[in-house]
Enzyme design. Structure first.
Site, mmCIF file in Angstrom:
data_model
loop_
_atom_site.group_PDB
_atom_site.id
_atom_site.type_symbol
_atom_site.label_atom_id
_atom_site.label_comp_id
_atom_site.label_asym_id
_atom_site.label_seq_id
_atom_site.Cartn_x
_atom_site.Cartn_y
_atom_site.Cartn_z
ATOM 1 N N HIS A 119 0.818 -1.223 0.000
ATOM 2 C CA HIS A 119 0.000 0.000 0.000
ATOM 3 C C HIS A 119 0.846 1.266 0.000
ATOM 4 O O HIS A 119 0.343 2.343 -0.322
ATOM 5 C CB HIS A 119 -0.980 -0.004 1.184
ATOM 6 N N ASP A 158 0.182 -7.546 1.418
ATOM 7 C CA ASP A 158 0.617 -6.175 1.624
ATOM 8 C C ASP A 158 2.140 -6.063 1.593
ATOM 9 O O ASP A 158 2.748 -5.386 2.425
ATOM 10 C CB ASP A 158 0.078 -5.606 2.939
ATOM 11 N N SER A 201 4.911 2.397 7.994
ATOM 12 C CA SER A 201 4.498 1.265 7.162
ATOM 13 C C SER A 201 5.622 0.819 6.245
ATOM 14 O O SER A 201 6.221 1.623 5.529
ATOM 15 C CB SER A 201 3.280 1.645 6.310
#
Length: 365
Positions: A105, A135, A213
């Site tokens: 993402h 992911d 992230s």
């Protein structure tokens, strides 16, 4: 007398003016007087504690391997035109060939991606492969610096709740930020794309914020044990509940992304009906919308929903003895089993249940 008085007054003014200048320059010793306090002497610190030294060494060893990732994405503007938006995240060096791992993402739909390592300049990178179901994504640096330092890979299989972990990343764009916490829980599930979930996810209370992230979660030996992926928070900032994709899964997926551009996708050859529709109908389990020809599901005799007659067909309600209430739970159990494994399904048709054995295959093979 008048001239003498004027000269004396002028002299006084010069002296007073000089004192004023000195006071402005050195207020603590104006006109030669010591009116202020002097700095206190510094107390010797001594050596850092052993655990502090260990954390400092861990950071100094690991930080050069952590990447600051920025992206440029073209989006439709308010009045129909194209607008370029920027994003940021984290990543880490995977190998000396210049591969960098991050979250899918973070780089999804990016027109350009730049990677900054340590204190160096941003390096443009190109996507090698992505796995939205996990992911995870892999980039390759277009210019590979010398002496790249890949993060040492550990294991998530033997993690224990309560052990210390460290996250290094770029929260809110603040590069090379270190946070410390514990393994708060194991075996969590993280929803990703296409109704799938990552199984075996690590929960940690190490502060993870937007921008973390894709960064590494490390154990106290400085080994990679997870990839920081998400937080659970109503405010959007860290609330002590963060999630990391386990390194054992990362170590299976990343080589496939490098070699083939995609990751294996476990399945049995069925197309499920949307979970929203199933939930609205009050049905528990996985309703089959279609069964592919020549697939393990077809060989096991599974029957899909019939839209012409309204027949529900087979509903999968269990895998290897574990109840399956949703599609994400079913997918998670196939992930646990792995490709080429044989799983036992509990299938309900009407009021009857039966057990069938089905082989898990790679749907992308």
């Amino acid at each position: 007398m008048t001239n003498n008085a004027n000269n004396e007054n002028n002299s006084r003014r010069k002296v007073l003016g000089g004192c004023l200048v000195l006071a402005l320059i050195c207020p603590l010793t104006a006109c030669g007087r010591e009116d202020g306090a002097a700095p206190r002497p510094v107390t010797t610190r001594g050596t850092l504690l052993a655990d502090e030294q260990a954390v400092v060494a861990l950071f100094e060893q690991s930080a050069p391997s952590v990447a600051y990732i920025t992206t440029e994405t073209v989006q439709r503007g308010t009045f129909g035109g194209a607008e370029v938006s920027q994003g940021a995240g984290s990543g880490f060096v995977w190998d000396s060939a210049g591969h960098v791992v991050t979250n899918f993402h973070v780089v999804k739909d990016a027109r350009k991606v730049f990677v900054r390592l340590d204190a160096g300049k941003p390096i443009e990178a190109e996507p090698v492969g992505g796995a939205p179901e996990y992911d995870l994504a892999v980039l390759r640096l277009k210019t590979v610096p010398k002496n790249l330092r890949p993060v040492p890979v550990g294991s998530s299989r033997d993690l224990r709740i309560g052990q210390t972990v460290y996250a290094i990343g770029n929260p809110f764009g603040l590069q090379r930020t270190l946070t410390k916490g514990l393994v708060s829980a194991l075996d969590r599930e993280l929803p990703t794309a296409n109704f799938r979930e990552v199984a075996g996810v690590i929960q940690t209370d190490a502060a993870i914020n937007p921008g973390n992230s894709g960064g590494p979660l490390l154990d106290s030996a400085g080994r990679l044990i997870g990839v920081n992926s998400a937080i659970r928070s109503t405010s959007g900032s860290s609330s002590g509940i963060g999630f990391a994709i386990p390194v054992d899964l990362v170590n299976r997926v990343v080589p496939s992304l490098i070699n083939r551009g995609h990751a294996p996708l476990p399945g049995i050859g069925v197309t499920p009906i949307s979970p929203d529709q199933v939930a609205r109908a009050g049905i528990t389990g996985v309703v089959l919308g279609a069964v592919g020809r020549g697939t393990p599901a077809a060989s096991a005799g599974l029957v899909p929903y019939n839209p012409q007659t309204g027949g529900l067909g087979d509903v999968i309600v269990g895998v290897n003895g574990k109840p399956v209430e949703t599609l994400s739970t079913f997918v998670g159990e196939l992930e646990r089993a792995g490709i080429n494994a044989t799983v036992e399904l509990t299938v309900r048709r009407g009021e009857k249940e039966r057990k069938v054995r089905v082989k898990v295959i790679d749907l992308r093979a």
